[in-house]
Design a protein around this motif. Structure first.
Motif: not given
Length: 119
Positions: A87-96
């Protein structure tokens, strides 16, 4: 104190360089930045447009660098798969993704009419 501040800039530049060498997405953003700057000079965009382009580029780069840092840290603390790590990785990628979409809108508003006029 001045020496420590100078060293912190060195660490920051080293981080950007390391990310550029290892992250394909950041390399893509770097190439896009070069193209956008070239278009800005070619079309002689206004100071306000340069400011919007700079904010868009800076936002995308910042989001990508933060995403890279979050991914590295997540891999360190959770080498095995964990739903929260994912989830942390997905949210960070979502920010990009959000930053990049915003940059595309800025680019379309600034360069779209100029490019359309050419064709």
């Amino acid at each position: 104190m001045l020496r420590r501040r100078a060293a912190s800039f060195g660490h920051a530049f080293r981080g950007v360089t390391a990310a550029l060498r290892s992250e394909v997405h950041l390399q893509f953003h770097a190439a896009a930045t070069v193209v956008v700057i070239g278009l800005g000079f070619y079309f002689t965009i206004s100071s306000t447009e340069w400011a919007l382009v700079a904010l868009a580029v800076g936002t995308v780069w910042s989001a990508e660098l933060a995403n890279t840092a979050i991914e590295a840290l997540t891999d360190l603390v959770s080498p095995e798969y964990h739903p929260l790590a994912g989830k942390a990785k997905d949210v960070a990628a979502g920010a990009v993704l959000v930053a990049a979409l915003g940059a595309v809108v800025v680019g379309a508003l600034i360069f779209g009419p100029r490019l359309a006029h050419m064709f």
